[in-house]
Design a protein around this motif. Structure first.
Motif, PDB file in Angstrom:
ATOM      1  N   TYR A 144      53.931 -34.308 -12.793  1.00 43.59           N
ATOM      2  CA  TYR A 144      53.309 -35.952 -12.767  1.00 43.59           C
ATOM      3  C   TYR A 144      53.629 -36.672 -14.041  1.00 43.59           C
ATOM      4  O   TYR A 144      53.935 -37.895 -13.870  1.00 43.59           O
ATOM      5  N   TYR A 145      53.594 -36.231 -15.238  1.00 43.19           N
ATOM      6  CA  TYR A 145      54.062 -36.849 -16.312  1.00 43.19           C
ATOM      7  C   TYR A 145      55.738 -37.238 -16.443  1.00 43.19           C
ATOM      8  O   TYR A 145      56.028 -37.954 -17.237  1.00 43.19           O
ATOM      9  N   ALA A 146      56.523 -36.355 -15.725  1.00 45.03           N
ATOM     10  CA  ALA A 146      57.883 -36.856 -15.641  1.00 45.03           C
ATOM     11  C   ALA A 146      58.152 -37.606 -14.460  1.00 45.03           C
ATOM     12  O   ALA A 146      59.038 -38.339 -14.243  1.00 45.03           O
ATOM     13  N   SER A 147      56.958 -38.149 -13.825  1.00 48.90           N
ATOM     14  CA  SER A 147      56.949 -39.219 -12.760  1.00 48.90           C
ATOM     15  C   SER A 147      57.790 -38.670 -11.544  1.00 48.90           C
ATOM     16  O   SER A 147      58.294 -39.496 -10.636  1.00 48.90           O
ATOM     17  N   ARG A 148      57.810 -37.465 -11.432  1.00 54.19           N
ATOM     18  CA  ARG A 148      58.391 -36.779  -9.978  1.00 54.19           C
ATOM     19  C   ARG A 148      57.509 -36.476  -9.205  1.00 54.19           C
ATOM     20  O   ARG A 148      56.474 -35.801  -9.385  1.00 54.19           O
ATOM     21  N   ASN A 149      57.661 -37.102  -8.102  1.00 55.87           N
ATOM     22  CA  ASN A 149      56.927 -36.447  -6.925  1.00 55.87           C
ATOM     23  C   ASN A 149      55.210 -36.776  -7.350  1.00 55.87           C
ATOM     24  O   ASN A 149      54.486 -35.944  -7.389  1.00 55.87           O
ATOM     25  N   ARG A 150      55.063 -38.070  -7.796  1.00 51.46           N
ATOM     26  CA  ARG A 150      53.894 -38.428  -8.197  1.00 51.46           C
ATOM     27  C   ARG A 150      52.562 -38.048  -7.349  1.00 51.46           C
ATOM     28  O   ARG A 150      51.508 -37.976  -7.596  1.00 51.46           O
ATOM     29  N   TYR A 151      52.846 -38.581  -5.966  1.00 54.68           N
ATOM     30  CA  TYR A 151      51.763 -38.489  -5.167  1.00 54.68           C
ATOM     31  C   TYR A 151      51.873 -37.220  -4.383  1.00 54.68           C
ATOM     32  O   TYR A 151      52.836 -36.803  -3.686  1.00 54.68           O
ATOM     33  N   ARG A 152      50.757 -36.545  -4.564  1.00 56.47           N
ATOM     34  CA  ARG A 152      50.786 -35.200  -4.006  1.00 56.47           C
ATOM     35  C   ARG A 152      49.182 -34.872  -3.279  1.00 56.47           C
ATOM     36  O   ARG A 152      48.168 -35.420  -3.858  1.00 56.47           O
ATOM     37  N   LEU A 153      49.305 -33.961  -2.225  1.00 58.99           N
ATOM     38  CA  LEU A 153      48.272 -33.467  -1.629  1.00 58.99           C
ATOM     39  C   LEU A 153      48.203 -32.127  -1.593  1.00 58.99           C
ATOM     40  O   LEU A 153      49.130 -31.261  -1.236  1.00 58.99           O
ATOM     41  N   ARG A 154      46.976 -31.534  -2.164  1.00 58.08           N
ATOM     42  CA  ARG A 154      47.291 -30.076  -2.582  1.00 58.08           C
ATOM     43  C   ARG A 154      45.755 -29.215  -2.102  1.00 58.08           C
ATOM     44  O   ARG A 154      44.926 -30.269  -1.962  1.00 58.08           O
ATOM     45  N   GLY A 155      45.951 -28.019  -1.933  1.00 53.40           N
ATOM     46  CA  GLY A 155      44.598 -27.278  -1.701  1.00 53.40           C
ATOM     47  C   GLY A 155      44.954 -25.967  -1.306  1.00 53.40           C
ATOM     48  O   GLY A 155      46.054 -25.487  -1.367  1.00 53.40           O
ATOM     49  N   ARG A 156      43.766 -25.171  -0.879  1.00 46.61           N
ATOM     50  CA  ARG A 156      43.900 -23.719  -0.427  1.00 46.61           C
ATOM     51  C   ARG A 156      43.520 -23.696   0.893  1.00 46.61           C
ATOM     52  O   ARG A 156      42.719 -24.412   1.479  1.00 46.61           O
ATOM     53  N   VAL A 157      43.941 -22.637   1.584  1.00 46.69           N
ATOM     54  CA  VAL A 157      43.807 -22.439   3.094  1.00 46.69           C
ATOM     55  C   VAL A 157      43.201 -20.794   3.187  1.00 46.69           C
ATOM     56  O   VAL A 157      44.034 -20.079   2.947  1.00 46.69           O
ATOM     57  N   ALA A 158      42.087 -20.765   3.967  1.00 48.50           N
ATOM     58  CA  ALA A 158      41.873 -19.433   4.211  1.00 48.50           C
ATOM     59  C   ALA A 158      40.799 -19.515   5.255  1.00 48.50           C
ATOM     60  O   ALA A 158      40.158 -20.390   5.729  1.00 48.50           O
ATOM     61  N   ALA A 159      40.827 -18.163   6.127  1.00 46.60           N
ATOM     62  CA  ALA A 159      39.494 -17.909   7.280  1.00 46.60           C
ATOM     63  C   ALA A 159      38.328 -18.206   6.604  1.00 46.60           C
ATOM     64  O   ALA A 159      38.176 -17.422   5.611  1.00 46.60           O
ATOM     65  N   SER A 160      37.541 -19.121   6.786  1.00 45.47           N
ATOM     66  CA  SER A 160      36.428 -19.196   5.878  1.00 45.47           C
ATOM     67  C   SER A 160      35.347 -20.176   7.021  1.00 45.47           C
ATOM     68  O   SER A 160      35.728 -20.879   7.583  1.00 45.47           O
ATOM     69  N   SER A 161      33.961 -19.877   6.677  1.00 41.72           N
ATOM     70  CA  SER A 161      33.152 -20.695   7.627  1.00 41.72           C
ATOM     71  C   SER A 161      32.988 -22.170   7.120  1.00 41.72           C
ATOM     72  O   SER A 161      32.674 -23.081   7.972  1.00 41.72           O
ATOM     73  N   HIS A 162      33.505 -22.351   5.947  1.00 39.82           N
ATOM     74  CA  HIS A 162      33.484 -23.861   5.358  1.00 39.82           C
ATOM     75  C   HIS A 162      34.615 -23.929   4.430  1.00 39.82           C
ATOM     76  O   HIS A 162      34.766 -23.276   3.578  1.00 39.82           O
TER      77      HIS A 162
END
Lengths: 139, 281
Positions: free
Chosen positions: B121-139
């Motif tokens: 982020y601070y090196a301004s590489r690939n500044r825009y990102r979408l991230r998260g976790r994925v699992a079998a879960s009820s919510h």
């Protein structure tokens, strides 16, 4: 090869694996191959009734103060509990039921993974008498 | 009066605050300097870091002394342990500014993805990102906890696709159950998830901000159930018992093995029913 997914039952009965009479090594795999699959009619039979004995643990420092960050792992043959040791001023001992028919091992580590410099563990043979163990952690 | 709610602040939220200049530092004094100290009830008032890496500043300090207050311990522990390295987001709380409660550091050895994100982020590489976790879960709000507690294992072969106009950007969920999609600009993206082992998920939209990044956890469902009865050796129905499903596969690094418990109850007539079972890919 598909991993085995044994079903274990525990209450006042000894644990067992599906199907009837199997050991952990011989437990039958319950294969789930895709979404929306319903497995019905499974009959699980536990092992014979077992009794429990009382295990009382105190984890403290040499000055007598309880180690409130202690992580206590209790294991027996094919049985394991990781318990929260939450001592209070009035009740510095933690008490846990453990199966009477198994040799029991108790290990204490720090829940923040700090190095305790040496191993704190104790083993107890199967039996029906209550167990008391006082661990003194030297910083 | 001062008050706070107990919610953690994500790295994306920190990065969206230009006044916060993170650094990676090793605790050289203060903080939790004895095994006799409980991070939940720490009497420490300050932590001294040897700064190993600074971000967002042209004038890095070799040493950073951070005041820690009992307020932080009210909502979370203060586990700045002597000798350990942390990614730190130091903050200054001024009058009128939103208060951010709780421990704000990340243990470097357990936060490789977040450390990489901050560096990029601070090196301004690939500044825009979408991230998260994925699992079998009820919510989706339970996904992180499900993975942490071993009630769900990181899914294999799951792709997350972000679409904007005619362009699509894809990431494969890793062995920690995490995904990260690098996108070329801020804006709204349509998210879809594909996996043959889980029920189809309705596509949804996520806004990637101009500062920081977007986090969106994704809950999958298998629709699988196992149902049966508990009987004693004489064939009599048992009304109370615990059935545990365990996976013999070794757990991924840093994760507990998959384990799911179902409880038989009198109300269900001794039937044990469990869902959210992982599929075999």
């Amino acid at each position: 090869m598909e991993p085995q997914r044994p079903s274990e039952v525990s209450s006042n009965w000894d644990s067992a694996y599906y199907p009837l009479g199997s050991t952990r090594e011989k437990a039958q795999a319950i294969e789930i191959t895709g979404p929306g699959q319903q497995v019905k009619g499974l009959v699980i039979v536990p092992g014979p009734p077992i009794t429990y004995r009382r295990l009382a643990i105190r984890v403290r420092f040499p000055d007598g103060k309880p180690m409130t960050t202690a992580r206590v792992r209790i294991t027996g043959n094919n049985w394991e509990e990781i318990v929260f040791y939450l001592p209070t001023q009035k009740q510095p001992w933690g008490q846990f039921p453990v199966p009477a028919n198994r040799k029991i091992r108790v290990e204490v580590t720090d829940s923040w993974k700090r190095d305790l410099k040496r191993e704190y563990a104790a083993e107890f043979d199967a039996g029906t008498t209550a167990i008391e163990k006082d661990f003194v952690i030297k910083p | 009066m001062f008050g706070c709610s107990c919610s953690s602040v994500s790295v994306c939220q920190w990065l969206a605050r230009p006044s916060v200049k993170p650094f990676i530092g090793e605790v050289i004094s203060g903080g939790i300097d004895s095994v006799q100290l409980d991070p939940w009830y720490s009497p420490a008032t300050q932590v001294r870091f040897k700064v190993l890496e600074s971000f967002g500043t042209d004038q890095p300090r070799p040493v950073f002394v951070m005041r820690v207050s009992p307020t932080a311990g009210m909502c979370s522990p203060m586990p700045y342990i002597l000798g350990r390295r942390y990614l730190v987001f130091p903050r200054t709380v001024h009058e009128g500014e939103e208060s951010l409660c709780g421990f704000t550091g990340r243990l470097v050895e357990e936060s490789a993805a977040e450390v990489a994100l901050v560096r990029d982020y601070y090196a301004s590489r690939n500044r825009y990102r979408l991230r998260g976790r994925v699992a079998a879960s009820s919510h989706e709000s339970y996904v992180e906890l499900s993975l942490l507690m071993g009630e769900s294992r990181p899914p294999k072969g799951v792709r997350v696709v972000a679409t904007q106009g005619e362009s699509s950007y894809t990431a494969l969920v890793d062995d920690r159950g995490e995904y990260e999609i690098k996108v070329p600009s801020a804006g709204d993206y349509r998210i879809s998830v594909s996996s043959p082992a889980y029920l189809p998920l309705e596509p949804f939209s996520v806004a990637v901000p101009a500062a920081g990044c977007a986090i969106r956890d994704i809950a999958l469902s298998t629709g699988n159930t196992i149902e049966g009865q508990l009987r004693d050796p004489d064939g009599k129905l048992l009304s109370v018992g615990t059935v545990t499903l365990r996976d013999a596969d070794p757990a991924p690094p840093g994760r507990r093995p998959f384990e799911l418990r179902a409880y038989a109850s009198k109300s269900e007539g001794s039937r044990s029913r469990t869902s959210l079972l992982e599929n075999t890919p």
